[in-house]
Design an enzyme around this catalytic site. Structure first.
Site, mmCIF file in Angstrom:
data_model
loop_
_atom_site.group_PDB
_atom_site.id
_atom_site.type_symbol
_atom_site.label_atom_id
_atom_site.label_comp_id
_atom_site.label_asym_id
_atom_site.label_seq_id
_atom_site.Cartn_x
_atom_site.Cartn_y
_atom_site.Cartn_z
ATOM 1 N N LYS A 42 -74.980 33.619 47.409
ATOM 2 C CA LYS A 42 -74.994 32.214 46.423
ATOM 3 C C LYS A 42 -76.488 31.531 46.675
ATOM 4 C CE LYS A 42 -71.939 28.286 45.237
ATOM 5 N NZ LYS A 42 -71.056 27.592 45.550
ATOM 6 N N GLU A 161 -65.206 17.133 37.173
ATOM 7 C CA GLU A 161 -65.752 18.429 36.633
ATOM 8 C C GLU A 161 -65.914 18.069 35.117
ATOM 9 O OE1 GLU A 161 -63.628 21.673 38.009
ATOM 10 O OE2 GLU A 161 -63.563 20.942 39.965
ATOM 11 N N LYS A 230 -61.408 6.753 48.558
ATOM 12 C CA LYS A 230 -61.356 7.926 47.845
ATOM 13 C C LYS A 230 -59.976 8.660 47.742
ATOM 14 C CE LYS A 230 -62.564 11.644 45.882
ATOM 15 N NZ LYS A 230 -63.116 11.918 44.641
ATOM 16 N N PHE A 275 -56.602 7.563 31.747
ATOM 17 C CA PHE A 275 -55.595 8.318 32.353
ATOM 18 C C PHE A 275 -54.156 7.980 31.911
ATOM 19 C CE2 PHE A 275 -57.625 11.017 35.542
ATOM 20 C CZ PHE A 275 -59.180 10.836 34.978
ATOM 21 N N CYS A 286 -58.887 18.715 42.762
ATOM 22 C CA CYS A 286 -58.851 17.358 43.603
ATOM 23 C C CYS A 286 -57.369 16.855 43.667
ATOM 24 C CB CYS A 286 -59.713 16.644 42.998
ATOM 25 S SG CYS A 286 -61.607 16.965 43.358
ATOM 26 N N ARG A 353 -58.692 26.306 38.928
ATOM 27 C CA ARG A 353 -57.935 25.900 40.285
ATOM 28 C C ARG A 353 -56.872 24.923 39.905
ATOM 29 N NH1 ARG A 353 -62.511 24.444 44.345
ATOM 30 N NH2 ARG A 353 -63.653 23.846 42.547
HETATM 31 C C1 UDX Z 1 -60.700 14.145 39.513
HETATM 32 C C2 UDX Z 1 -61.090 12.540 39.767
HETATM 33 O O1 UDX Z 1 -61.318 12.024 38.104
HETATM 34 C C3 UDX Z 1 -62.562 12.429 40.186
HETATM 35 O O2 UDX Z 1 -62.747 11.143 40.220
HETATM 36 C C4 UDX Z 1 -62.700 12.917 41.686
HETATM 37 O O3 UDX Z 1 -63.762 12.955 42.186
HETATM 38 C C5 UDX Z 1 -62.086 14.547 41.456
HETATM 39 O O4 UDX Z 1 -60.893 14.672 41.090
HETATM 40 P P1 UDX Z 1 -61.224 16.089 38.061
HETATM 41 O O5 UDX Z 1 -60.414 17.079 39.015
HETATM 42 O O6 UDX Z 1 -62.551 16.807 37.663
HETATM 43 O O7 UDX Z 1 -61.605 14.625 38.415
HETATM 44 O O8 UDX Z 1 -60.517 15.873 36.641
HETATM 45 P P2 UDX Z 1 -59.870 14.599 35.908
HETATM 46 O O9 UDX Z 1 -60.929 14.708 34.689
HETATM 47 O O10 UDX Z 1 -59.609 13.491 36.649
HETATM 48 O O11 UDX Z 1 -58.439 15.429 35.512
HETATM 49 C C6 UDX Z 1 -57.514 15.912 36.409
HETATM 50 C C7 UDX Z 1 -56.493 16.289 35.658
HETATM 51 O O12 UDX Z 1 -55.624 15.490 35.137
HETATM 52 C C8 UDX Z 1 -56.853 17.438 34.475
HETATM 53 O O13 UDX Z 1 -55.573 18.496 34.579
HETATM 54 C C9 UDX Z 1 -56.478 16.635 33.256
HETATM 55 O O14 UDX Z 1 -56.109 17.447 32.059
HETATM 56 C C10 UDX Z 1 -55.226 15.524 33.702
HETATM 57 N N1 UDX Z 1 -55.187 14.403 33.077
HETATM 58 C C11 UDX Z 1 -56.222 13.412 33.102
HETATM 59 C C12 UDX Z 1 -54.153 14.187 32.293
HETATM 60 O O15 UDX Z 1 -53.239 14.961 32.148
HETATM 61 N N2 UDX Z 1 -53.885 12.935 31.449
HETATM 62 C C13 UDX Z 1 -54.939 12.131 31.762
HETATM 63 O O16 UDX Z 1 -54.968 10.804 30.918
HETATM 64 C C14 UDX Z 1 -56.236 12.375 32.344
#
Ligand code: UDX
Length: 482
Positions: A42, A161, A230, A275, A286, A353
């Protein structure tokens, strides 16, 4: 000399999502960065110009700083010795018990300790349970490092992400958990270009919501509070999603539209509109891991956080409910051709994932369907776990996925999926059935365009099906009444 005008030398250990994005962004705000990984292949790829993840702005930042103020190496010792601050951004995967597996953090802490030859700030950037800072401190001391040669701090990363670079450079807040003024000052200095707002006036800076007049605030806390912030943030966001998903199920049963309900809830400034999008459930690297880890932390300190069990249970059930929705439209699966849009856990990323889409595709294959799947970025990764076969096909166009299909499923929220040519789609599908797990379309528009359109938490506008019967059929059968 004004310390604030000095660029810092930073080591970042780990070149995953958080480590690589943080490295590129620290270089972008004027620091010298050494990004360390023990994966030689990597590191070589990064040195040679490769970009291992799909992330907006990242290729440009890496190209701009690689070989100049951003280096990649496997040599943790040299990186530690050159740096004022060493950020630990290695993985904290879920162990069998649900707790975070901290063995990588432990190993890295020992190696850093063996390399320390002058004062260092060790920074936890990975998401870790409270008390991890104390363990790191003990590990470093056990390796013979005097107390006054280091501090262990926590600077959690909240990037998402798909929007990671903008999230980093235009953060809602920068949390600095520091046990001493000396370590706090070094961390404040590192983030100063962002917190003073000066970065946003630099020509060519990555655009986003922050400006020189509205820079990100710093919240300085204890190290333990930063660690909890966090975990609690991710658990709260996951809970918000599970909450709206249950409300969606109520809406669906009652004949209301969850989008209207979410808008109404979100207009309360105490709740906020973000959200609250109902869907097939949350996934990613996460939320599933951090909800489990935080529940485990609570257990360890003797606190019953049963609510988090519910959050997880609702998320699992949501995928099953979606599957029942497909069944209600198709009746049987064997031999049916199903078009799938979306494999990543959400749009904008190639990460699969804990993706609900992957679980749904696996189940479709188990039930005997032929799947034609399209995702703008995640197909390659998905092929590693669901190889192409006689019944699993990866295609590179949404209309090819839909071609002659018995139904089209929308499983994540790439913008492209919300902008399909409906007339073309209708013509392409064998039966005009769209089952949308992310509510990307207006139900009335879809109905007008001639689709049987099933979505999440909205009255079913199923044309050839009885909308109520369609939804309740499976449950009746389970109760032996159907
Ligand atoms: C998340 C946190 O938002 C971020 O602050 C942390 O650092 C890492 O974890 P991420 O995993 O990249 O980020 O994705 P995020 O955009 O938060 O979405 C997480 C999941 O929730 C996705 O599967 C998304 O589709 C779902 N989601 C999100 C919903 O189903 N409804 C929503 O309203 C928002």
């Amino acid at each position: 000399m004004d310390a604030k005008r000095n660029s810092a030398t930073i080591a970042v250990v780990g070149s995953g999502y958080v480590g690589l994005v943080a490295s590129a962004c620290f270089a972008e705000i004027g620091h010298r960065v050494v990004c360390v990984d023990n994966d030689e292949a990597k590191v070589r790829m990064l040195q040679e110009g490769g970009v291992p993840i799909h992330e907006e702005h990242l290729p440009e930042l890496l190209a701009r700083y690689r070989g100049k103020t951003l280096e990649f190496t496997t040599d943790l010792r040299a990186a530690t010795q050159s740096a004022q601050a060493v950020f630990i951004a290695v993985g904290t995967p879920q162990s069998e018990t649900g707790s975070a597996d901290l063995s990588y953090v432990d190993a890295v802490a020992s190696e850093i300790a063996r390399s320390i030859d002058s004062y260092k700030v060790i920074v936890e950037k990975s998401t870790v349970p409270v008390y991890t800072n104390e363990w790191i401190r003990r590990v470093v001391e056990r390796n013979g490092v005097p107390k006054d040669l280091f501090d262990v701090t926590s600077n959690p990363e909240f990037l998402r992400e798909g929007t990671a670079v903008v999230d980093f450079l235009h953060a809602d807040r920068i949390v600095l958990g520091a046990p001493s003024d000396r370590s706090a000052e070094i961390l404040r200095n590192i983030y100063e270009p962002l917190t003073s707002g000066s970065y946003y006036n630099v020509p060519g800076s990555v655009p986003g919501p922050r400006t020189a007049l509205d820079p990100p605030p710093v919240l300085q806390t204890s190290t333990k509070a930063a660690e909890i912030i966090k975990h609690a943030s991710n658990a709260f966001l996951a809970a918000k999603i599970s909450f709206i998903n249950v409300v969606a199920n109520i809406c669906e049963a009652a004949g209301a539209d969850v989008e209207e309900v979410a808008r109404g809830i979100g207009m309360d400034s105490r709740i906020g509109p973000k959200f609250l999008r109902a869907g097939v459930g949350y996934g990613g690297s996460c939320f599933p891991k951090d909800v489990a880890a935080f529940r485990h932390v609570a257990e360890q300190v003797g606190v019953d956080f049963a609510m988090l069990h519910e959050v997880e249970k609702i998320n699992e059930e949501q995928k099953q409910r979606f599957f029942q929705k497909i069944r209600s439209a198709l009746w049987t699966f064997r031999g049916k051709k199903i078009g799938v849009l979306g494999l990543a856990f959400k749009g904008g990323t190639d990460d699969i994932r804990e993706s609900p889409a992957v679980d749904i595709v696996k189940k479709l294959l188990t039930e005997g369907s032929n799947v034609y799947a399209y995702d703008p970025a995640a197909a390659k990764r998905c092929q590693e776990i669901i190889p192409e076969s006689a019944r699993m096909h990866y295609v590179d166009d949404p209309y090819v996925a839909a071609q002659d299909a018995d139904a089209l499923l929308i499983l994540n929220d790439w913008q492209e999926f919300a902008e399909l040519d409906l007339a073309k789609l209708h013509y392409t599908l064998r039966y005009p059935i769209v089952i949308d797990g992310r509510n990307l379309y207006d139900a009335a528009t879809m109905s007008k365009a001639g689709f049987t359109y099933l979505s999440m938490g909205r009255p079913g506008l199923a044309q050839p099906l009885d909308p109520v019967g369609a939804f309740f059929l499976p449950r009746r059968r389970e109760n032996g009444k159907g």
